[in-house]
Design a protein around this motif. Sequence first.
Motif, PDB file in Angstrom:
ATOM      1  N   SER A   1       0.850  -1.187   0.000  1.00 60.74           N
ATOM      2  CA  SER A   1       0.000   0.000   0.000  1.00 60.74           C
ATOM      3  C   SER A   1       0.886   1.237   0.000  1.00 60.74           C
ATOM      4  CB  SER A   1      -0.906  -0.006   1.231  1.00 60.74           C
ATOM      5  OG  SER A   1      -1.688   1.166   1.277  1.00 60.74           O
ATOM      6  N   ILE A   2       0.505   2.244  -0.781  1.00 62.54           N
ATOM      7  CA  ILE A   2       1.335   3.447  -0.883  1.00 62.54           C
ATOM      8  C   ILE A   2       0.641   4.679  -0.319  1.00 62.54           C
ATOM      9  CG2 ILE A   2       2.566   2.575  -2.893  1.00 62.54           C
ATOM     10  CD1 ILE A   2       0.820   4.368  -4.639  1.00 62.54           C
ATOM     11  N   LYS A   3      -0.599   4.514   0.117  1.00 64.42           N
ATOM     12  CA  LYS A   3      -1.339   5.653   0.650  1.00 64.42           C
ATOM     13  C   LYS A   3      -2.095   5.216   1.887  1.00 64.42           C
ATOM     14  CE  LYS A   3      -4.483   9.365  -0.769  1.00 64.42           C
ATOM     15  NZ  LYS A   3      -5.353   9.881  -1.855  1.00 64.42           N
ATOM     16  N   ARG A   4      -1.996   6.023   2.918  1.00 62.04           N
ATOM     17  CA  ARG A   4      -2.654   5.695   4.181  1.00 62.04           C
ATOM     18  C   ARG A   4      -4.166   5.625   3.995  1.00 62.04           C
ATOM     19  NH1 ARG A   4      -1.776   9.079   9.823  1.00 62.04           N
ATOM     20  NH2 ARG A   4      -2.793   7.582  11.213  1.00 62.04           N
ATOM     21  N   GLY A   5      -4.754   4.533   4.473  1.00 62.47           N
ATOM     22  CA  GLY A   5      -6.196   4.355   4.376  1.00 62.47           C
ATOM     23  C   GLY A   5      -6.659   3.765   3.062  1.00 62.47           C
ATOM     24  N   ASP A   6      -5.736   3.559   2.108  1.00 63.98           N
ATOM     25  CA  ASP A   6      -6.099   2.994   0.804  1.00 63.98           C
ATOM     26  C   ASP A   6      -5.714   1.518   0.786  1.00 63.98           C
ATOM     27  OD1 ASP A   6      -6.676   2.398  -1.781  1.00 63.98           O
ATOM     28  OD2 ASP A   6      -5.206   3.748  -2.695  1.00 63.98           O
ATOM     29  N   PRO A   7      -6.694   0.604   0.687  1.00 64.90           N
ATOM     30  CA  PRO A   7      -6.366  -0.829   0.702  1.00 64.90           C
ATOM     31  C   PRO A   7      -5.730  -1.319  -0.596  1.00 64.90           C
ATOM     32  CG  PRO A   7      -8.710  -0.521   0.354  1.00 64.90           C
ATOM     33  CD  PRO A   7      -8.140   0.844   0.610  1.00 64.90           C
ATOM     34  N   GLN A   8      -5.832  -0.514  -1.663  1.00 66.88           N
ATOM     35  CA  GLN A   8      -5.256  -0.924  -2.948  1.00 66.88           C
ATOM     36  C   GLN A   8      -3.741  -1.058  -2.833  1.00 66.88           C
ATOM     37  OE1 GLN A   8      -6.844  -1.487  -6.251  1.00 66.88           O
ATOM     38  NE2 GLN A   8      -4.862  -2.472  -6.238  1.00 66.88           N
ATOM     39  N   LYS A   9      -3.207  -2.155  -3.385  1.00 70.51           N
ATOM     40  CA  LYS A   9      -1.770  -2.399  -3.325  1.00 70.51           C
ATOM     41  C   LYS A   9      -1.142  -2.245  -4.705  1.00 70.51           C
ATOM     42  CE  LYS A   9      -1.765  -5.361   0.759  1.00 70.51           C
ATOM     43  NZ  LYS A   9      -1.317  -6.653   1.341  1.00 70.51           N
ATOM     44  N   TYR A  10       0.139  -1.872  -4.691  1.00 69.34           N
ATOM     45  CA  TYR A  10       0.858  -1.590  -5.930  1.00 69.34           C
ATOM     46  C   TYR A  10       2.222  -2.276  -5.920  1.00 69.34           C
ATOM     47  CZ  TYR A  10      -2.519   2.263  -6.365  1.00 69.34           C
ATOM     48  OH  TYR A  10      -3.665   3.016  -6.453  1.00 69.34           O
ATOM     49  N   PHE A  11       2.684  -2.634  -7.118  1.00 68.42           N
ATOM     50  CA  PHE A  11       4.056  -3.093  -7.283  1.00 68.42           C
ATOM     51  C   PHE A  11       4.934  -1.877  -7.577  1.00 68.42           C
ATOM     52  CE2 PHE A  11       2.135  -7.246  -7.897  1.00 68.42           C
ATOM     53  CZ  PHE A  11       3.082  -8.092  -7.336  1.00 68.42           C
ATOM     54  N   GLU A  12       6.054  -1.784  -6.865  1.00 66.01           N
ATOM     55  CA  GLU A  12       6.984  -0.676  -7.085  1.00 66.01           C
ATOM     56  C   GLU A  12       8.033  -1.092  -8.115  1.00 66.01           C
ATOM     57  OE1 GLU A  12      10.440   1.603  -4.576  1.00 66.01           O
ATOM     58  OE2 GLU A  12       8.507   1.301  -3.573  1.00 66.01           O
ATOM     59  N   ILE A  13       8.263  -0.211  -9.084  1.00 68.64           N
ATOM     60  CA  ILE A  13       9.185  -0.501 -10.183  1.00 68.64           C
ATOM     61  C   ILE A  13      10.165   0.655 -10.328  1.00 68.64           C
ATOM     62  CG2 ILE A  13       9.367  -0.883 -12.677  1.00 68.64           C
ATOM     63  CD1 ILE A  13       6.510  -2.005 -12.535  1.00 68.64           C
ATOM     64  N   GLU A  14      11.426   0.331 -10.516  1.00 67.18           N
ATOM     65  CA  GLU A  14      12.440   1.345 -10.789  1.00 67.18           C
ATOM     66  C   GLU A  14      12.814   1.290 -12.265  1.00 67.18           C
ATOM     67  OE1 GLU A  14      15.835   1.286  -8.287  1.00 67.18           O
ATOM     68  OE2 GLU A  14      14.689   1.614  -6.435  1.00 67.18           O
ATOM     69  N   VAL A  15      12.954   2.483 -12.852  1.00 66.32           N
ATOM     70  CA  VAL A  15      13.233   2.586 -14.285  1.00 66.32           C
ATOM     71  C   VAL A  15      14.509   3.392 -14.496  1.00 66.32           C
ATOM     72  CG1 VAL A  15      12.386   3.420 -16.511  1.00 66.32           C
ATOM     73  CG2 VAL A  15      10.776   2.465 -14.839  1.00 66.32           C
ATOM     74  N   SER A  16      15.449   2.823 -15.227  1.00 69.27           N
ATOM     75  CA  SER A  16      16.655   3.548 -15.632  1.00 69.27           C
ATOM     76  C   SER A  16      16.343   4.313 -16.913  1.00 69.27           C
ATOM     77  CB  SER A  16      17.815   2.575 -15.870  1.00 69.27           C
ATOM     78  OG  SER A  16      18.149   1.899 -14.677  1.00 69.27           O
ATOM     79  N   LEU A  17      16.627   5.605 -16.917  1.00 71.88           N
ATOM     80  CA  LEU A  17      16.280   6.457 -18.051  1.00 71.88           C
ATOM     81  C   LEU A  17      17.326   6.343 -19.154  1.00 71.88           C
ATOM     82  CD1 LEU A  17      15.111   9.619 -16.075  1.00 71.88           C
ATOM     83  CD2 LEU A  17      13.781   7.614 -16.763  1.00 71.88           C
TER      84      LEU A  17
END
Length: 393
Positions: free
Chosen positions: A291-307
Amino acid sequence: MKKLIIISLALLSIACEEQKPTMLYQVQEQSFAIEIPAKGELFAAKATVISSPVSRGGVQNIAWLAPEYSTVKKGDVIARFDGEAMEVESERNQNEAAIIAQDILEKSGSLNKDLYAINKDISVVGQEKAFADQFSIDDIRIRSKLEIIDSMQNTAYLGVKQDYLHWKSDSFNESSMGDMSLLEMKQQQKQSKLAQLSESLEKLEIKAPHDGLLAYKANWRGEKPRAGQSIWPGQKIAELPDINEMKAKLFVIESEAVGLVVDKKVNLQLFAHVDKPFSGRISSVAPFPKSIKRGDPQKYFEIEVSLDEQNTQLFVPGRKLQAHIVVEEAQPKLIVPLQSVFTKDNRSFVYLYNGKDFTQAEVELGKANLSHVEVISGISAGQHISLTDQEQS
């Protein structure tokens, strides 16, 4: 008149037979790509972490912060903490240390006075005993036996008294040393506490270790430091990023995270500069969603991108962006909308329209994006299929 009515009914019947259902889709080969939408922000690959000062004073309150994304020089003050509580505690400890110092002086004077009295008694008794030993007469021709016995008892008494006074002196020295050691230990504790408070007061200001662009660090709730906030010792509050090497941090909804692997191409756009797109490639994918936001149950995958390229004027840490991750490049394929495919008894099928009614046609499916799916076999281009479930129509 009857003939006219019959002809009209016949034409109406033919028109009804030729009218097609409205919710139909004509199958055809189209350019098909799999792209996953994502949102995120830019961040520096290398950055100097700025943390709150480590002290034994516990939680500290932020009194002032330099503006975020401002350019700072080495030695510039980045943050200032409220030191009122520590100043009050320091003053209290100074007063207590002064009281202990006065107690030491008074105790030392009292002990010296008592010790002087004991030593004086020892001296007097010693002189009396020496006199008694020197002038003791045990000749019965001169003194009576009772006088001789009394003199001997007096000498013995003085000896015992002298031993007692020496013991008393030794005991007094030991006890007085204990009392003084206790007071000196308390004094050392106060001095140590004052030294710690003095060191903490000197650390109330955080200064930039080198030139850079100031970016504040968000906590796990996504909140950045602010004036009045309580901070734990050693907590990360900011970074001085190296803007010569920027990356993108993206977040993909858990249900849409399909085919995310390292080196996949990513097309990006800054919200502030949508007319200047740029690209990159996935460098890492988080193993678990969060979860990336307090109170938001939706979950996300974090991805790093090299430009693929750097732009120090355009790429600033914290700038928000949107992106599309290219899981599969566009290719001509036979595709249908996802809503037109139905599943029953572990088989996939569509409702094929033959001009009059619908029949189920089993299909073999390939890859899918968020709106369409590839059909490998079962139907061909030019055919019409239903977009709705005919069993429920």
